[in-house]
Motif scaffolding. Sequence first.
Motif, mmCIF file in Angstrom:
data_model
loop_
_atom_site.group_PDB
_atom_site.id
_atom_site.type_symbol
_atom_site.label_atom_id
_atom_site.label_comp_id
_atom_site.label_asym_id
_atom_site.label_seq_id
_atom_site.Cartn_x
_atom_site.Cartn_y
_atom_site.Cartn_z
ATOM 1 N N ASP A 114 21.202 119.113 38.980
ATOM 2 C CA ASP A 114 22.635 118.772 39.016
ATOM 3 C C ASP A 114 23.211 118.998 40.414
ATOM 4 N N ASP A 134 29.177 121.582 42.637
ATOM 5 C CA ASP A 134 28.421 122.393 41.675
ATOM 6 C C ASP A 134 28.310 123.870 42.068
ATOM 7 N N HIS A 177 31.829 122.327 37.691
ATOM 8 C CA HIS A 177 32.029 122.489 36.242
ATOM 9 C C HIS A 177 31.766 123.925 35.784
ATOM 10 N N HIS A 178 31.441 124.827 36.705
ATOM 11 C CA HIS A 178 31.228 126.229 36.321
ATOM 12 C C HIS A 178 32.571 126.916 36.076
ATOM 13 N N THR A 211 28.213 118.705 37.034
ATOM 14 C CA THR A 211 29.004 118.117 38.115
ATOM 15 C C THR A 211 28.741 116.618 38.181
ATOM 16 N N ASP A 248 21.228 119.372 33.462
ATOM 17 C CA ASP A 248 22.125 120.424 32.968
ATOM 18 C C ASP A 248 22.278 120.426 31.446
#
Length: 322
Positions: A26, A81, A104-105, A124, A158
């Motif tokens: 990712d 990411d 996206h974390h 991401t 992911d």
Amino acid sequence: MKQQIIKAIEAYQVIYIYRHERPDPDAIGSQAGLAALIKANYPEKQVVLMGEDDESMHFLARMNKDTDEKPSGDALVIVCDTANTERIDGEGSEDGGKRIKIDHHPEVESYGDISWVQTESSSTCEMLVGLALEGESVFKWQIPADAARLLYAGIVGDTGRFQFSNTTPETLRCAAEMLEYDFDAAELITRFYKSEEKLVRFRGEVLTNFTLTGNGLGYMYITNDMLERYRLTVNESSAVINSFSDTEGLKAWVFFVEDTENQNYRVRLRSKGPVINEVAQNHNGGGHPMASGAKAKDKKETEDILEELDMLCKSYKETPDK
Ligand SMILES: [Mn+2]
């Protein structure tokens, strides 16, 4: 937000794209996929991929290895990411004229003049499919097949081939959009999941020797001696992280990898229910609720982590089989 990012891309001639250290598909897919989108739509722009080149990722992309330049004030910096600045691979990401975070974390550190964080996205790359489609409909972007392949790869990575709980209807819609383009997805997945013989044999060792506690915690110590016997680096050993994840009764699991170079243990935590990233945060790490990393300075600290995780497993109530 997406349009704001595309306008920033349009405003700069030189664009540096970063991602996190020890990259996964990712990280590479989002970094190189975004670069491919920019190059296809603005061929006059210069795009630099920052970070250590990783041979195991060459089936996706190579870094601009021959460059030791860093961004200056007239360059745009995009970081993909990466939850916190400490994990950014490569120097100088703060030196550009503008910095954009796309991730996206769960937000560990808020950074970036523009910060686009979407924790409900699987990856991401899923977010970047949204960006690509916005570019297509509003800015007349073309989506080249190599960008589609890279973004698809990151989503596959992911979500564990769409098996993990982060796979949503939107994830599948985004993946489906990318499959419209001309690349060989079956070939990509085969390259993704083929293993070297030494890894297959190492997996056998892990499958035979991991421990499962009565509370549903699985764990395994990977000693330096083992790494040498199988001719593996600390990084390569992460390939077996899910090898016993389908064991009945397993709730969470952890690997301690002896890292003689840094004189500590690399800790990799995974879960099917108990939230484990707080344990990771207590031990020099962090990450997702179900997948985190940490560091332990000595054997004693690994035992503390085991105890914390075992307690979490003990108090976690599994949803009964339907
Ligand atoms: Mn990711």
